[in-house]
Design an enzyme around this catalytic site. Structure first.
Site, PDB file in Angstrom:
ATOM      1  N   GLY A  89      20.633  16.270  20.813  1.00  0.00           N
ATOM      2  CA  GLY A  89      20.198  15.248  20.323  1.00  0.00           C
ATOM      3  C   GLY A  89      20.389  14.597  19.059  1.00  0.00           C
TER       4      GLY A  89
ATOM      5  N   ASN B  29      18.218  12.839  11.342  1.00  0.00           N
ATOM      6  CA  ASN B  29      18.325  11.692  10.293  1.00  0.00           C
ATOM      7  C   ASN B  29      19.974  11.898  10.429  1.00  0.00           C
ATOM      8  OD1 ASN B  29      15.426  11.195  11.210  1.00  0.00           O
ATOM      9  ND2 ASN B  29      14.766  12.413   8.921  1.00  0.00           N
TER      10      ASN B  29
ATOM     11  N   GLY C 237      22.907  13.062  11.798  1.00  0.00           N
ATOM     12  CA  GLY C 237      23.926  13.461  12.746  1.00  0.00           C
ATOM     13  C   GLY C 237      23.848  14.044  13.563  1.00  0.00           C
TER      14      GLY C 237
ATOM     15  N   ASP D 146       8.660  15.222   4.108  1.00  0.00           N
ATOM     16  CA  ASP D 146       8.551  14.706   5.351  1.00  0.00           C
ATOM     17  C   ASP D 146       7.771  14.912   6.276  1.00  0.00           C
ATOM     18  OD1 ASP D 146      10.242  13.417   7.274  1.00  0.00           O
ATOM     19  OD2 ASP D 146      12.211  14.531   7.600  1.00  0.00           O
TER      20      ASP D 146
END
Length: 424
Positions: free
Chosen positions: A50, A53, A55, A162
């Protein structure tokens, strides 16, 4: 790869121990003599599973313990490198309940690598599995834990900034902590206590947005500096998202992303708490009223907020038995590919179809600097593919397949989202 050359680039710190415990190293890593791509002396790099944000995420394995891990990779030449800062925040947090373990930080070829424990599915994945609505009991068990989780983060002088369901994960199936809600991904976190003066950061306005538009606080939309109160308000919005199935400010249309964020903020301000929490226990509204009234510098009364929900929990006659709505449904396991519950894929497909625009534009705000980009869904991110050299042997197909259905502690995008940028 020249290990000696890597040693010159950075000063030596702690090496990863054979046990796989936490370490920070500048030892050059990459292709070993056996042709295996390594991070440090312990961790073999496997397939890409996957993107986060900033990398790429790889499956890995600790060769000393045979345990699977997550390996988060960020290009060293990233315009706004943040992986080392995230590693520092993880070390600052230490070993608290629901905080993923970090095993190693160091270089891997042209990339910085952070090795973390594998966890289970995110709350968003589980929300899909449960027909996109959670029961009051499940939401309360989540809420009570996450208030404590956020209190712990704040106690370490950090604000999270976040909040979103994708960043809260249960433990790995079969693990003793599999029902504990974990908090992950501290790429947007910030110290709200100045480490030099030991004082609270000053109140400021005209700040760029940081967070996820759907859940962020009203004050964040207004450009105000975030503090502890904003993390808790964002949690409140997420709790109502779970109870309602959606929020009133989802699906708004606008010509530009900036206008869309403005509309989301305007709709939040225009939606009375009583309307948002209508048909749900009064405690949900009480929670939001309390956190929205907090002063910028004020320390929240976490005990009061927890008691709101524990009292409601007891009054309803619930038992804190971790019998969440997803218990009994088929989840991935680390010991083999388990057939996915058909309901998960069908629910997700239906949701993505009816909410395609909304999902694609419920942006995550990046911590890189730059301008709004309305076309590139990875704008401001460092998502360049990481390809092992042809002579490098990545983890074999069979072993990799056993855990590819595992979610891991660094959230990887299930849906690509366009980004806007912020300045710290």
């Amino acid at each position: 790869m020249d290990n000696k050359k890597k040693d010159k680039d950075k000063s030596d710190d702690r090496m990863a121990r054979p046990s796989g415990r936490s370490g920070h190293s500048t030892r050059g890593t990459g292709s070993s003599s056996s042709g295996v791509l390594m991070v440090g002396p312990n961790f073999r790099v496997g397939k890409k599973i996957g993107c986060g944000n900033f990398g790429e995420l790889r499956l890995g394995k600790n060769l000393y313990t045979n345990e699977y891990v997550a390996i988060k990779l960020e290009p060293m030449k990233s315009r706004a490198p943040q992986l080392h800062l995230e590693y520092r925040f993880y070390k600052q947090l230490g070993s608290g309940d629901g905080i993923p373990q970090v095993y190693y930080f160091g270089p891997c070829g042209k990339y910085n690598a952070m090795v973390l424990e594998l966890l289970g599915p995110s709350l968003e994945d589980l929300f899909d599995l449960c027909d996109r609505t959670f029961s009051l009991k499940t939401v309360l068990m989540i809420a009570i834990q996450l208030i404590s989780r956020m209190e712990y983060v704040h106690s370490k002088n950090l604000i999270y900034r976040d909040v979103k369901p994708e960043n809260f994960l249960i433990g790995r199936p079969g693990n003793k902590a599999q029902q504990v809600i974990h908090i992950i991904d501290f790429g947007l976190a910030k110290e709200y206590i100045d480490p030099e003066t030991k004082k609270h950061i000053p109140y400021r306005e005209h700040k760029s947005l940081t967070g996820t538009a759907r859940y962020m606080s009203i004050n964040t939309h207004l450009g105000k500096e975030q503090s502890r109160r904003d993390d808790l308000e964002a949690l409140g919005h997420m709790f109502m998202y779970f109870l309602r199935g959606s929020l009133p400010w989802q699906g708004l249309k606008a010509d530009t992303l900036k206008e869309r964020y403005q509309k989301i903020g305007d709709t939040k301000r225009a939606t009375p708490i009583e309307v948002l929490c209508e048909n749900f226990p009064e405690e949900m509204a009480t929670y939001l009223r309390y956190v929205r009234r907090l002063d910028f510098f004020e320390k929240p009364d976490y005990d009061y907020l927890r008691k709101l929900f524990t009292d409601l929990f007891d009054r309803k006659g619930y038992m804190f038995d971790y019998e969440y709505d997803w218990i009994g449904k088929q989840l991935p396991t680390p010991v083999g590919a388990v057939q996915q519950d058909p309901a998960l894929s069908s629910n997700r497909e239906a949701h993505q179809h009816r909410d395609k625009i909304q999902q694609s534009k419920n942006q995550v705000v990046s911590s890189t600097n730059g301008e709004l980009n309305t076309d590139d869904p990875t704008a401001g991110r460092s998502n360049a593919p990481i390809t092992a050299p042809t002579e490098v042997e990545v983890m074999d197909e069979t072993n990799c397949q056993k855990v590819l259905n595992m979610w891991c502690c660094c959230f990887f995008k299930r849906r690509k989202r366009k980004t806007i940028q912020r300045h710290k």
